[in-house]
Design a protein around this motif. Structure first.
Motif, PDB file in Angstrom:
ATOM      1  N   UNK A  99     -28.944  69.734  25.845  1.00 18.45           N
ATOM      2  CA  UNK A  99     -28.535  71.139  25.826  1.00 18.45           C
ATOM      3  C   UNK A  99     -29.454  71.972  24.929  1.00 18.45           C
ATOM      4  N   UNK A 100     -30.032  71.362  23.918  1.00 21.12           N
ATOM      5  CA  UNK A 100     -30.909  72.126  23.030  1.00 21.12           C
ATOM      6  C   UNK A 100     -32.224  72.496  23.727  1.00 21.12           C
ATOM      7  N   UNK A 101     -32.549  71.831  24.818  1.00 22.38           N
ATOM      8  CA  UNK A 101     -33.756  72.151  25.579  1.00 22.38           C
ATOM      9  C   UNK A 101     -33.440  72.827  26.919  1.00 22.38           C
ATOM     10  N   UNK A 102     -32.212  73.300  27.114  1.00 23.86           N
ATOM     11  CA  UNK A 102     -31.847  74.021  28.327  1.00 23.86           C
ATOM     12  C   UNK A 102     -32.630  75.327  28.395  1.00 23.86           C
ATOM     13  N   UNK A 103     -33.239  75.595  29.535  1.00 23.75           N
ATOM     14  CA  UNK A 103     -34.018  76.821  29.691  1.00 23.75           C
ATOM     15  C   UNK A 103     -35.444  76.715  29.204  1.00 23.75           C
ATOM     16  N   UNK A 104     -35.861  75.531  28.834  1.00 19.02           N
ATOM     17  CA  UNK A 104     -37.210  75.339  28.293  1.00 19.02           C
ATOM     18  C   UNK A 104     -38.288  75.668  29.314  1.00 19.02           C
ATOM     19  N   UNK A 105     -38.080  75.341  30.558  1.00 13.00           N
ATOM     20  CA  UNK A 105     -39.114  75.519  31.576  1.00 13.00           C
ATOM     21  C   UNK A 105     -39.631  76.935  31.674  1.00 13.00           C
ATOM     22  N   UNK A 106     -38.728  77.884  31.783  1.00 14.84           N
ATOM     23  CA  UNK A 106     -39.158  79.275  31.922  1.00 14.84           C
ATOM     24  C   UNK A 106     -39.802  79.788  30.647  1.00 14.84           C
ATOM     25  N   UNK A 107     -39.248  79.431  29.498  1.00 14.20           N
ATOM     26  CA  UNK A 107     -39.836  79.861  28.224  1.00 14.20           C
ATOM     27  C   UNK A 107     -41.212  79.236  28.027  1.00 14.20           C
ATOM     28  N   UNK A 108     -41.352  77.978  28.385  1.00 16.09           N
ATOM     29  CA  UNK A 108     -42.635  77.288  28.250  1.00 16.09           C
ATOM     30  C   UNK A 108     -43.684  77.929  29.151  1.00 16.09           C
ATOM     31  N   UNK A 109     -43.322  78.218  30.384  1.00 17.55           N
ATOM     32  CA  UNK A 109     -44.257  78.849  31.320  1.00 17.55           C
ATOM     33  C   UNK A 109     -44.726  80.199  30.792  1.00 17.55           C
ATOM     34  N   UNK A 110     -43.790  81.031  30.364  1.00 20.45           N
ATOM     35  CA  UNK A 110     -44.115  82.369  29.872  1.00 20.45           C
ATOM     36  C   UNK A 110     -44.996  82.298  28.630  1.00 20.45           C
ATOM     37  N   UNK A 111     -44.590  81.520  27.660  1.00 16.60           N
ATOM     38  CA  UNK A 111     -45.309  81.465  26.387  1.00 16.60           C
ATOM     39  C   UNK A 111     -46.690  80.837  26.542  1.00 16.60           C
ATOM     40  N   UNK A 112     -46.798  79.775  27.328  1.00 13.49           N
ATOM     41  CA  UNK A 112     -48.072  79.092  27.507  1.00 13.49           C
ATOM     42  C   UNK A 112     -49.071  79.982  28.240  1.00 13.49           C
ATOM     43  N   UNK A 113     -48.635  80.637  29.293  1.00 15.32           N
ATOM     44  CA  UNK A 113     -49.530  81.515  30.038  1.00 15.32           C
ATOM     45  C   UNK A 113     -49.989  82.696  29.175  1.00 15.32           C
ATOM     46  N   UNK A 114     -49.066  83.302  28.461  1.00 17.53           N
ATOM     47  CA  UNK A 114     -49.391  84.434  27.604  1.00 17.53           C
ATOM     48  C   UNK A 114     -50.368  84.032  26.503  1.00 17.53           C
ATOM     49  N   UNK A 115     -50.106  82.928  25.850  1.00 13.99           N
ATOM     50  CA  UNK A 115     -50.964  82.475  24.759  1.00 13.99           C
ATOM     51  C   UNK A 115     -52.329  82.028  25.255  1.00 13.99           C
ATOM     52  N   UNK A 116     -52.362  81.348  26.386  1.00 19.15           N
ATOM     53  CA  UNK A 116     -53.637  80.884  26.937  1.00 19.15           C
ATOM     54  C   UNK A 116     -54.534  82.064  27.280  1.00 19.15           C
ATOM     55  N   UNK A 117     -53.968  83.093  27.885  1.00 15.45           N
ATOM     56  CA  UNK A 117     -54.752  84.287  28.197  1.00 15.45           C
ATOM     57  C   UNK A 117     -55.231  84.988  26.926  1.00 15.45           C
ATOM     58  N   UNK A 118     -54.364  85.033  25.914  1.00 16.35           N
ATOM     59  CA  UNK A 118     -54.736  85.667  24.657  1.00 16.35           C
ATOM     60  C   UNK A 118     -55.895  84.928  23.983  1.00 16.35           C
ATOM     61  N   UNK A 119     -55.822  83.609  23.898  1.00 20.95           N
ATOM     62  CA  UNK A 119     -56.878  82.840  23.253  1.00 20.95           C
ATOM     63  C   UNK A 119     -58.186  82.916  24.050  1.00 20.95           C
ATOM     64  N   UNK A 120     -58.097  82.923  25.380  1.00 21.26           N
ATOM     65  CA  UNK A 120     -59.312  83.048  26.193  1.00 21.26           C
ATOM     66  C   UNK A 120     -59.977  84.397  25.955  1.00 21.26           C
ATOM     67  N   UNK A 121     -59.179  85.455  25.896  1.00 19.29           N
ATOM     68  CA  UNK A 121     -59.747  86.790  25.640  1.00 19.29           C
ATOM     69  C   UNK A 121     -60.305  86.872  24.225  1.00 19.29           C
ATOM     70  N   UNK A 122     -59.615  86.294  23.273  1.00 19.18           N
ATOM     71  CA  UNK A 122     -60.076  86.312  21.879  1.00 19.18           C
ATOM     72  C   UNK A 122     -61.416  85.605  21.728  1.00 19.18           C
ATOM     73  N   UNK A 123     -61.545  84.452  22.350  1.00 22.15           N
ATOM     74  CA  UNK A 123     -62.794  83.711  22.270  1.00 22.15           C
ATOM     75  C   UNK A 123     -63.921  84.439  22.978  1.00 22.15           C
ATOM     76  N   UNK A 124     -63.600  85.127  24.034  1.00 24.02           N
ATOM     77  CA  UNK A 124     -64.618  85.900  24.776  1.00 24.02           C
ATOM     78  C   UNK A 124     -65.141  87.054  23.937  1.00 24.02           C
ATOM     79  N   UNK A 125     -64.226  87.702  23.189  1.00 26.14           N
ATOM     80  CA  UNK A 125     -64.602  88.823  22.331  1.00 26.14           C
ATOM     81  C   UNK A 125     -65.443  88.371  21.140  1.00 26.14           C
ATOM     82  N   UNK A 126     -65.068  87.263  20.543  1.00 23.74           N
ATOM     83  CA  UNK A 126     -65.781  86.748  19.362  1.00 23.74           C
ATOM     84  C   UNK A 126     -67.091  86.193  19.780  1.00 23.74           C
TER      85      UNK A 126
END
Length: 126
Positions: A99-126
């Protein structure tokens, strides 16, 4: 709880920086240095994207139960009591962990995609 929830970006950024430095050190050893000393090894956009996704997934998996507990406490005890029942087939500890991991899939998808795009853009800028 708020202080504990600050661990998510701290874990993601720390893991990203540490893994990035390991990759770049390995790459620096594998390639000869340039004459002018400029333009050292760097991550490609895809590498930064993949590394950002991995490190955010680690952070979300580590901190998601705390986020879930905070949400449950905000909803209120009566709602939690109505939703929680022991079905008798599984041990209670396993049910609580699940129960403590209920709903993990959607949160994981959202957070991972958002962070991956952010780090890719950050590295491109630097």
């Amino acid at each position: 709880f708020n202080l504990a929830l600050c661990w998510n970006p701290a874990i993601a950024n720390t893991c990203f920086d540490r893994l990035k430095s390991v990759i770049l050190q390995h790459r620096a050893l594998a390639t000869p240095p340039r004459r002018n000393g400029k333009g050292g090894p760097s991550l490609t956009s895809f590498e930064a994207f993949a590394l950002g996704a991995l490190t955010k997934a680690i952070a979300v998996l580590a901190t998601y139960p705390l986020t879930r507990i905070k949400t449950i406490l905000q909803v209120g005890k009566s709602q939690v009591d109505a939703d929680s029942h022991n079905d008798g087939r599984r041990p209670l500890a396993l049910q609580l962990l699940r129960k403590s991991y209920t709903g993990l899939g959607s949160q994981l998808f959202k957070a991972v995609l958002q962070s991956a795009l952010m780090f890719a853009a950050k590295e491109r800028i630097e």
